[in-house]
Scaffold this active site. Structure first.
Site, PDB file in Angstrom:
ATOM      1  CB  SER A 219      17.664 -43.695   5.539  1.00 43.08           C
ATOM      2  OG  SER A 219      17.500 -43.646   6.940  1.00 43.08           O
ATOM      3  N   GLY A 221      19.095 -39.501   4.270  1.00 45.47           N
ATOM      4  CA  GLY A 221      18.325 -38.305   3.946  1.00 45.47           C
ATOM      5  C   GLY A 221      18.427 -37.961   2.470  1.00 45.47           C
ATOM      6  N   GLY A 224      20.388 -40.112  -0.071  1.00 44.60           N
ATOM      7  CA  GLY A 224      19.941 -41.435  -0.476  1.00 44.60           C
ATOM      8  C   GLY A 224      20.140 -42.474   0.599  1.00 44.60           C
ATOM      9  N   GLY A 250      11.104 -41.866   5.480  1.00 46.78           N
ATOM     10  CA  GLY A 250      11.652 -43.169   5.837  1.00 46.78           C
ATOM     11  C   GLY A 250      10.584 -44.247   5.837  1.00 46.78           C
ATOM     12  CG  ASP A 251       7.476 -43.847   8.472  1.00 48.62           C
ATOM     13  OD1 ASP A 251       8.309 -44.538   9.086  1.00 48.62           O
ATOM     14  OD2 ASP A 251       6.955 -42.820   8.939  1.00 48.62           O
TER      15      ASP A 251
END
Length: 310
Positions: A219, A221, A224, A250-251
């Protein structure tokens, strides 16, 4: 059914202040208390999009009961193992355009409680299509626990998605989870080298191509994500937004991957779907929530392309 695992859950308490006064009194009227922990964030997002999900892990004391009560009120299926210790609090103070966090370490876990959890996990494995484990491992359980859980999932013929970091992630890799999702910093820690540019991330993914892991997503942020899948490197570019609260994005992305895999989405749509859920979470004040009515619009505004074939 998607089984989510949160081994070190918490009540996430958010205080919003205009200004934080140190060495003095702060009065707060804007307080949010949420059943927290990365795995529970995944759980709530799956519930938001009407996914079939059950949450498990370890809970204890009045805080643990608060979490169970909140999940029950939301109509979220859960089956946790009770422990004698008190589930932790994690406090975020939003002030002066900043966020100050106070994170408790979590309760002690006995050997009997560890055994009870492993028994519960094996029981739930038979009902699950795939497993998503997120977050840290309580120190009493040992950093190798995810490795054990992955091996048991393999034995049951189930896919295991892991979002963790440090030694917990490092020790899990030889067990070959189906998917991992480190960020840039976690990838650098895993590989023991600096990861600064997009080219560094791609080189890191190439270094991990022979681990046997089907999908590795890094990831980035607001930029993308870069992903390795079937010896191809993909870039997923999200829609541009004004983020309200990126915590839990992120989750939410992991929730999107799990939902997509359970529903047989092709790889490009799986990567896009995860990215969209992460973006939508960042538009909400409350962590682990999104407006599912916006999904189709944001799928059309999110792009994925193959950068390289290995």
């Amino acid at each position: 059914m998607i089984l989510t695992i949160t081994l070190n859950p918490a009540i996430d308490i958010s205080y919003r202040l205009d200004t934080l006064v140190t060495d003095g009194t702060n009065r707060c009227s804007h307080v949010i208390k949420t059943a927290g922990g990365k795995g529970l964030n995944v759980t709530r997002v799956l519930h938001c999009i009407e996914g079939n999900v059950c949450a498990t892990g370890l809970l204890g004391g009045a805080n643990g009961q608060f979490i169970v009560n909140q999940l029950n009120q939301l109509g979220i299926s859960n089956d946790f193992v009770s422990i004698t210790g008190e589930t932790r609090n994690c406090i975020a103070i939003l002030h002066d355009g900043k966020q100050t966090e106070i994170l408790e370490g979590g309760p002690r876990i006995s050997e009997d409680e560890k055994v009870a959890f492993l028994c519960k996990y094996e029981e739930l494995l038979h009902e699950a299509d795939l497993i998503v484990a997120s977050g840290s491992i309580p120190k009493d359980l040992g950093n190798g626990l995810y490795c054990t859980l992955i091996e048991k999932a393999h034995q049951a013929g189930r896919r295991f998605l892991l979002d963790s970091s440090g030694e917990a992630l490092r020790k899990a890799i030889p067990a070959v989870p189906y998917l991992i999702k480190p960020n840039r910093e976690e990838l650098a820690q895993l590989l023991g080298k600096k990861i600064e540019s997009r080219e560094d991330v791609i080189a890191g993914l190439e270094q991990l191509k022979d681990t046997g892991i089907t999908c590795i997503v890094v990831s980035l942020g607001a930029e993308g994500a870069l992903a390795l899948y079937d010896r191809k490197i993909y870039h997923v570019e999200p829609a541009k937004i004004e983020a309200v609260n990126a915590t839990g994005s992120g989750d939410s992305t992991m929730a999107g991957f799990a939902y997509a895999l359970e529903n047989g989405f092709p790889v490009e749509k799986m990567l896009t779907f995860g990215c969209v859920l992460g973006t939508l979470n960042a538009m909400e004040e409350q962590t682990g929530f999104l407006n599912k009515e916006l999904i189709e619009d944001f799928l059309a505004r999110t792009t994925v392309q193959i950068l390289k074939e290995l």
